[in-house]
Design a protein around this motif. Structure first.
Motif, PDB file in Angstrom:
ATOM      1  N   ASP A 100       0.810  -1.216   0.000  1.00 14.10           N
ATOM      2  CA  ASP A 100       0.000   0.000   0.000  1.00 14.10           C
ATOM      3  C   ASP A 100       0.844   1.267   0.000  1.00 14.10           C
ATOM      4  OD1 ASP A 100      -2.372  -1.433   0.056  1.00 14.10           O
ATOM      5  OD2 ASP A 100      -2.394  -1.529   2.247  1.00 14.10           O
ATOM      6  N   ASN A 111      -1.946   6.287   4.633  1.00 15.30           N
ATOM      7  CA  ASN A 111      -2.771   6.511   5.813  1.00 15.30           C
ATOM      8  C   ASN A 111      -4.233   6.619   5.402  1.00 15.30           C
ATOM      9  OD1 ASN A 111      -0.466   6.690   7.503  1.00 15.30           O
ATOM     10  ND2 ASN A 111      -0.220   8.843   6.951  1.00 15.30           N
ATOM     11  N   ASP A 118      -6.066   4.643  10.302  1.00 13.95           N
ATOM     12  CA  ASP A 118      -5.057   3.638   9.977  1.00 13.95           C
ATOM     13  C   ASP A 118      -3.794   4.359   9.512  1.00 13.95           C
ATOM     14  OD1 ASP A 118      -4.249   1.050   9.890  1.00 13.95           O
ATOM     15  OD2 ASP A 118      -5.244   0.530   8.023  1.00 13.95           O
ATOM     16  N   GLN A 165       2.260  -0.486  10.997  1.00 15.89           N
ATOM     17  CA  GLN A 165       0.857  -0.110  10.892  1.00 15.89           C
ATOM     18  C   GLN A 165       0.299   0.131  12.284  1.00 15.89           C
ATOM     19  OE1 GLN A 165      -1.457  -2.743   8.491  1.00 15.89           O
ATOM     20  NE2 GLN A 165      -3.368  -1.662   8.809  1.00 15.89           N
ATOM     21  N   VAL A 191       0.032   4.071   8.269  1.00 14.96           N
ATOM     22  CA  VAL A 191       0.860   3.040   7.634  1.00 14.96           C
ATOM     23  C   VAL A 191       2.195   3.633   7.178  1.00 14.96           C
ATOM     24  CG1 VAL A 191       0.991   1.338   5.771  1.00 14.96           C
ATOM     25  CG2 VAL A 191      -1.214   1.839   6.836  1.00 14.96           C
ATOM     26  N   ASN A 192       3.283   3.034   7.622  1.00 14.44           N
ATOM     27  CA  ASN A 192       4.634   3.320   7.129  1.00 14.44           C
ATOM     28  C   ASN A 192       5.051   4.774   7.310  1.00 14.44           C
ATOM     29  OD1 ASN A 192       7.047   2.330   5.827  1.00 14.44           O
ATOM     30  ND2 ASN A 192       6.453   3.503   4.010  1.00 14.44           N
ATOM     31  N   ASN A 232      -3.351   1.266  14.149  1.00 12.98           N
ATOM     32  CA  ASN A 232      -4.779   1.409  13.898  1.00 12.98           C
ATOM     33  C   ASN A 232      -5.508   1.824  15.165  1.00 12.98           C
ATOM     34  OD1 ASN A 232      -7.635  -0.228  14.029  1.00 12.98           O
ATOM     35  ND2 ASN A 232      -7.298   0.718  12.046  1.00 12.98           N
TER      36      ASN A 232
END
Length: 391
Positions: free
Chosen positions: A53, A82, A108, A118, A110-111, A120
């Motif tokens: 992603d 995100n 969320d 991740q 992410v990275n 959440n």
């Protein structure tokens, strides 16, 4: 005729996104050096990185051959992954003849630290003095090893009846880019007030040991994020209360989803969720809460209580353009509540649409839920409004 010498695959170079987490190259794509050079296998493995992603290929991977080395060049850029998701459900409150509002917020991340991590955060409220908070984090390929770890905290409160708190720790190992196995430990505790009037709820402490098989693959598109996944978990639980020393339990979950692409404009989406708690006796505050946007639409969020349930979501989708699709909704569920000697089959049906806007993906679904052999009643319909935004 002189026989060609075998070459070794020796180097992997990343251009563009220099902070790309290299553990994904080694453990996710299974690209390792030095190994015997096999061109087709190497290029096939690079394609798995396209499923991430948080990264995009800006250019086709290239191979460079020298007399004593063979190098692979990956041209990657960082992608915003995100996700903010907000959901609202509008329905009538039959007890007070008022508009009822329920929903959730999901964040969320992410990275953001260039590790592939991740984080959440989810908050839910069903409009009936019920709140749930989930905080989960996942760290892939810890210390450059093939082992990933996940940890989480869940808080669930039902008005003044009870409050549950759970923590879990999971370790997983990637078998392939899309397949992993894991083991986990979950510690759960429930508290009830001293003047508790509900004799079906009782304070308890529980330990759950489980194992999980997980398969997941995502096919990204402009509007339709089409995840394919299969996750099966089974484990043993040990519950302790003040009146009972230890009660052994069996717990299992199965979640799956798939999208059948009929043509460029037509597709069929199916999602299933099943959960089982097997015990010689049950407490109301340990049972599953389900219902709502993520399992059976047309019902309030977490308004249904069961020790066994199975749900099925289906959608036929028609996309007249890349920025819109229209979908039917036909969901079904079966559940059992052995505490109340109750079982029922539920249905819901409706129509929806998803639009790609400047703010993100806007989803509108109007759904009517039916249970206990009730007839269709328009006031029982719920309007689900969801906004999904990437940043």
């Amino acid at each position: 005729m002189k026989r060609k010498e075998n070459r070794d695959f020796t180097n992997i170079n990343i251009k563009g996104y220099t902070k790309f987490p290299r553990s994904f190259v080694k453990h996710y794509a299974k690209l390792k050096t030095p190994v015997l050079f096999q061109k087709n296998k190497i290029l096939d493995k690079t394609k798995t990185l396209e499923e991430l992603d948080f990264a995009n290929f800006t250019k086709t991977p290239e191979l460079q051959f020298k007399k004593d080395s063979t190098s692979l060049y990956l041209y990657i850029e960082k992608k915003n992954a995100n996700i903010f998701e907000g959901f609202l459900g509008f329905g009538s409150n039959t007890d007070e003849s008022k508009l009822r509002l329920d929903g959730y917020l999901n964040l969320d991340l992410v990275n953001n630290f260039n590790y592939g991590e991740q984080i959440n955060l989810t908050y839910k409220s069903n409009g009936d003095n019920q709140q749930a908070l989930d905080l989960n984090t996942s760290l892939p390929y810890l210390c450059k090893s093939p082992i990933s770890i996940s940890a989480g905290l869940n808080i669930f409160r039902q008005d003044s009846t009870f409050s549950n708190t759970a923590q879990f720790l999971e370790t997983s190992l990637n078998i392939t880019a899309n397949t992993s196995i894991s083991t986990s430990l979950k510690l759960e505790q429930s508290t009830t007030p001293q003047n508790q009037t509900d004799n079906t709820a009782e304070a308890y402490k529980k330990q759950i040991y489980s194992a999980t098989f997980n398969y997941s693959k995502t096919k990204n598109s402009t509007l339709k994020n089409q995840p394919t996944f299969l996750r099966f978990t089974a484990g043993s639980g040990f519950r302790k209360t003040e009146t009972q020393k230890t009660t052994n339990q069996f717990i299992a979950n199965l979640n799956a989803a798939y999208t059948f692409d009929i043509s460029q404009k037509h597709s069929f989406y199916i999602k299933s969720e099943t959960a089982l708690l097997e015990s010689k006796n049950y407490l109301n505050n340990e049972l599953f809460r389900f219902g709502g946007m993520n399992n059976i639409r047309g019902f309030k969020e977490n308004s249904l209580i069961a020790n066994l349930y199975a749900t099925l979501q289906t959608e036929y989708r028609y996309s007249p353009s890349p920025k819109i699709y229209i979908n039917t909704i036909l969901d079904a569920a079966y559940y059992e509540n052995n505490l109340n000697n109750q079982e029922d089959i539920l249905y819901s049906f409706g129509l929806g649409t998803s639009l790609l806007t400047n703010a993100g993906i806007l989803k509108l679904n109007l759904v009517n839920g039916i249970q206990n052999n009730q007839r269709f009643k328009l006031p029982n319909s719920i309007l689900h409004l969801t906004l999904i935004a990437k940043f």
